[in-house]
Scaffold this active site. Structure first.
Site, PDB file in Angstrom:
ATOM      1  N   ASP A 256      -4.533  31.309   6.739  1.00 17.51           N
ATOM      2  CA  ASP A 256      -3.674  30.644   7.714  1.00 17.51           C
ATOM      3  C   ASP A 256      -4.579  30.259   8.891  1.00 17.51           C
ATOM      4  OD1 ASP A 256      -1.633  29.581   9.227  1.00 17.51           O
ATOM      5  OD2 ASP A 256      -0.267  31.264   8.951  1.00 17.51           O
TER       6      ASP A 256
HETATM    7  C1  NOJ Z   1       0.193  28.272  11.066  1.00 20.18           C
HETATM    8  C2  NOJ Z   1       1.358  28.504  10.162  1.00 20.18           C
HETATM    9  O1  NOJ Z   1       1.606  29.891  10.070  1.00 20.18           O
HETATM   10  C3  NOJ Z   1       1.148  27.927   8.780  1.00 20.18           C
HETATM   11  O2  NOJ Z   1       2.336  28.067   8.044  1.00 20.18           O
HETATM   12  C4  NOJ Z   1       0.740  26.481   8.873  1.00 20.18           C
HETATM   13  O3  NOJ Z   1       0.579  25.939   7.587  1.00 20.18           O
HETATM   14  C5  NOJ Z   1      -0.553  26.382   9.679  1.00 20.18           C
HETATM   15  N1  NOJ Z   1      -0.326  26.921  11.006  1.00 20.18           N
HETATM   16  C6  NOJ Z   1      -1.065  24.969   9.805  1.00 20.18           C
HETATM   17  O4  NOJ Z   1      -0.239  24.242  10.629  1.00 20.18           O
END
Ligand code: NOJ
Length: 860
Positions: A256
């Site tokens: 993530d």
């Molecule tokens: C953080 C989020 O938790 C995740 O779900 C997302 O895909 C990424 N940011 C990218 O935006």
């Protein structure tokens, strides 16, 4: 080691062992073999925040022709893009319980991604699983049950990937609340630790991920927080052990965004791709990998074998989905992403995140990806929003409404109440949908999109009735008292509850909800309308838009409340879909994807968000209640819910009869022995190259903050020896539960086929969801070695194991057949580290219309 401490699991199982992926791995090996060290590293590392057009962009391996890959959110549509569809959220899709629609939505989403030049979609979400009803991001996923999540995730992945676009199963694992999910966001020195015991991990949280691997998912995203006090993205037991050994995952693990908290540790624990490339802080240009991974490979603190496996997994996934046939990105072709996440201008900067003024180009081509005619994605969006609407109450068949209403001696008078009915300041008033205004059609955060349009209920209602017969008035505010109620025949009142991802706080909601009540004075609004509509004689219909369950005790039984529609988060077609159900063009066929309790406490102590922490080091969140998630907790402690999991009324009635089962296999405790891997993974020369090969090329122009795979000097490149973690040099024993996609193939073989006859006994065509729940035998003995070991294994009263949505005309009968697999009838034995099917005693297999309306039972 206590059950919730992290167990080391090394080294990472190599990808390339399954028959389905063999061809892709052969091709990948051929390409990776020709890559230089920095090229390999480039493929594993993002170029940095806003250093490309997508939210994540990997570096290319130019000399061998491997392109930069575009990774884009998200689970309900393409974030930051134009001419796309704002589909209903995951939770609404879960509420349809309709497999075909789940797949159709995935397919349309994948098609939009393909047309926009996205290689990898950052969805579907299946974690949070929904352990905590107030959790801010539950709405991105499909509902608080592992089987419902697993089916919806798998269907979505199949749909997306049929377009050749890679899907991402996220967030692995235990990201159940937003408070303290990250250190930098919440002011704690570290993120929280979700503590999960081994059995709960297998039977609840990891279940949908296993289904995703079975559905051939290309990528898995590890989550922000720690699991059992080790960060999820450097947790070797989870990534190496569970994902890559036990589930046989052949694709790649991406972090993530900034969830990667270490360079070497995460690499050897099984992380394959660092996103968005920056290290500990947003946009600081100081990576964990990039040049640091090059250095680590040279000095052998990350073995070359591991780096080769990372790259090979990514490249193999690219071949597996035939992305080698896509048009090349510039400068060789016109492919690549044709939109920018950072601006709406046609021409703009290619590297928005750099302080240096660099190249510009055409970055937004505004390609229309919405489909057209019979293939218009709005049609799928509308159908899901309609079928994802749950009818909770319907006194005296108040619904469906008629288009031909007449009032006594004059016009029929209808009042529409609440801000949630109207357009507000437009759907895109706040960035990433981070505020609650106007009608609620999505939660907030990275899982939201820019609405191309949003049909509000008020807009749609205005087009329904003739002005000659119906007097329709709108009072689109939540201020009780200012509206005209006394003369109405019918009052439609709209209320909501919002929340979302942790980087946004709005209206006093810090991402997770503070309670389960309606927001913005909603409770008072409903009460006021229900009491005063038609001076107490009118009919009130309540419509709820919400990211999760809402406590409705103070108003649900009010005599004025004639009907309640729970419309979840309907996306762009909100108003149209509501009309479909309100007027009975579509049967009320949504079913609750979670329990609506009578209070937040009813869900159990382990289902509460940790809002404050005294822990100066790592906030501890125990998910030990996981086995007893949602309805399983209510069942176990005999708590009467307001509306149970799986519940939903229809406009017609159904009768269930003649349940029977056919045994397809003899019960045996363990799955057959794990077979040897079908193939040998690719082998490479694993000696690090000369350190000079990692240096910046001569005369290379550096863009500030961009993440490169190069090193400035050869300092720190002298090879180890390095102390690898315990067990690194002796290969782990493969798990007996592994051996195929999602686990031992026999786990997914049917043990029995169940059959039941369902009749539509009403007067309208309708749809019902036939639900199958299993109760395990009570006293379970496990065979071990020479003897029998009798141990008391606790089971939830009943667990959902299968479902099927059917459509029947009035009077029509159909026979529904469903199977249950070995895994459906097994529990995870911590002792034998395998799935065990109890062979003594009887299973009870329940069939019915909700988790508490199960008229038929049969033994197995
Ligand atoms: C953080 C989020 O938790 C995740 O779900 C997302 O895909 C990424 N940011 C990218 O935006």
């Amino acid at each position: 080691i206590s059950e919730t401490e992290t167990i080391p699991w090394y080294p990472t199982p190599l990808g390339g062992t399954s028959a389905e992926w063999k061809e892709s791995y052969v091709k990948a090996q051929e390409l990776v073999r020709r890559m230089s060290l920095p090229e390999k590293v480039n493929v594993t590392t993002g170029t940095g925040w806003q250093m490309g057009l997508c939210v994540g962009n990997t570096g290319p391996a130019e000399l061998v022709g491997f392109p930069s890959l575009c990774l884009q959110d998200g689970p309900l549509g393409l974030r930051y893009a134009h001419n796309i569809t704002a589909f209903p959220a995951g939770i609404t899709t879960g509420a349809t319980w309709n497999r075909e629609l789940m797949r159709a939505r995935g397919f349309a989403l994948g098609r939009e991604a393909r047309l926009k030049g996205v290689n990898i979609i950052l969805g579907p979400a299946m974690g949070p699983l929904g352990m905590m009803p107030a959790g801010g991001r539950n709405w991105e996923a499909f509902g608080s049950d592992p089987v419902l999540q697993g089916v919806a995730a798998a269907e979505t992945i199949h749909g997306i990937q049929r377009n050749g676009v890679m899907a991402t199963a996220k967030h692995f694992i235990g990201n159940e609340q937003e408070h303290f999910r990250q250190a930098f966001e919440w002011g704690t020195p570290t993120a929280l630790s979700s503590n999960i015991d081994d059995r709960t991990l297998h039977e609840v949280f990891a279940w949908p991920f296993a289904e995703s691997v079975r559905a051939d998912v290309a990528s898995i995203m590890c989550s922000y927080q720690m699991v059992n006090n080790t960060y999820a993205c450097e947790n070797s037991k989870l990534l190496n052990g569970i994902l890559k050994d036990e589930m046989g995952f052949q694709g790649f693990v991406q972090s993530d965004w900034l969830a990667q908290r270490s360079g070497v540790d995460s690499a050897i624990a099984g992380l394959d791709m660092s996103m968005p490339g920056d290290g500990l802080h947003w946009a600081d240009g100081i990576p964990m990998w990039g040049g640091e991974l090059t250095r680590a490979a040279l000095n052998t603190s990350v073995p070359m074998e591991r780096l080769n496996d990372m790259v090979t997994r990514i490249v193999a996934a690219w071949y597996h989905f035939r992305q080698d046939s896509w048009e090349r990105p510039p400068p060789d072709g016109e492919g690549g992403p044709n939109f920018s996440s950072w601006t709406q201008e046609r021409i703009g900067r290619l590297h928005e995140g750099s302080p240096d003024n660099d190249a510009t180009g055409v970055i937004n081509r505004f390609v229309n990806a919405q489909g057209s005619g019979a293939d218009a994605h709005s049609l799928v969006a509308r159908q899901i929003a309609a079928e994802g609407t749950v009818l909770l109450k319907n006194v005296n068949d108040t619904l469906p409404l008629s288009r031909k209403m007449t009032g006594a001696g004059g016009k029929y008078r209808v009042g529409v109440y609440g801000e949630d009915a109207g357009p507000g300041q437009g759907p895109n008033a706040c960035a990433d949908r981070g505020c609650n205004q106007g009608t609620l059609a999505s939660g907030w955060g990275s899982g939201a999109v820019e609405f191309p349009y949003l049909v509000s209920p008020w807009e749609a209602l205005q087009a329904v009735w003739s002005k000659d017969t119906v007097d329709l008035q709108g009072y689109l505010t939540n201020n009780v008292g200012s509206q005209d109620l006394a003369d109405q025949d019918l009052c439609l009142v709209f209320v909501n509850a919002d929340g979302g991802e942790g980087f946004i706080r709005s209206d006093g909601i810090d991402a997770d909800r503070n309670d389960l009540f309606l927001q913005k004075n909603g409770t008072e609004l409903v009460e006021g309308v229900a009491k005063h509509c038609g001076s107490g004689q009118g009919q009130t219909v309540v419509v709820v838009h919400s990211i999760g369950p809402v406590v409705m005790e103070s108003w649900i039984d009010l005599p004025g409340v004639h009907a309640v529609l729970y419309a979840n988060l309907p996306g762009q077609e909100s108003g149209n879909a509501l009309i479909d159900v309100l007027f009975g063009d579509v049967d009320a066929s949504g079913r609750l994807p979670y329990t609506i309790g009578r209070s937040l406490e009813d869900y159990g102590p382990g289902a509460q968000v940790l809002y404050e922490t005294q822990d100066p080091v790592v906030p501890q969140v125990n998910l030990s209640q996981g086995l007893y998630i949602d309805y399983r907790y209510f069942d176990r402690y005999n708590i009467t819910p307001r509306f149970e999991f799986g519940f939903g009324l229809s406009y017609t009635t159904f009768h269930y009869t003649a349940v029977s089962i056919e045994k397809l296999q003899k019960k045996t405790q363990h799955p057959p022995k794990r077979l040897k891997d079908e193939f040998e993974p690719p082998a490479y020369d694993s000696r690090p190259p000369h350190p000079f090969s990692g240096l910046f090329p001569q005369d290379f122009r550096v863009l500030r903050k961009y993440i490169y795979p190069y090193i400035d000097t050869t300092d720190g490149t002298d090879p180890g020896p390095y102390p690898y973690p315990d067990g690194y040099n002796k290969r782990q024993k493969p798990s007996p539960a592994g051996g195929g996609p999602g686990g031992n193939p026999s786990l997914y073989e049917p043990m029995l086929e169940l059959s039941v006859e369902v009749t539509n006994t009403g007067t309208r065509p309708g749809q019902d969801v036939v639900q199958v729940y299993v109760s395990f035998p009570e006293d379970v003995a496990e065979h071990r070695g020479l003897g029998w070991l009798r141990e008391t294994i606790e089971f939830p009263d009943r667990v959902l194991r299968n479902f099927e949505k059917i459509r029947l005309k009035p009077g029509e009968m159909t026979t529904v057949k469903m199977t249950l697999t070995r895994k459906d009838l097994s529990y995870w034995s911590v002792r034998s580290q395998n799935w065990v099917l109890p062979t003594e005693g009887k299973f009870r297999i329940w069939v019915g219309r909700s988790s508490r309306d199960l008229p038929l039972v049969v033994e197995f």
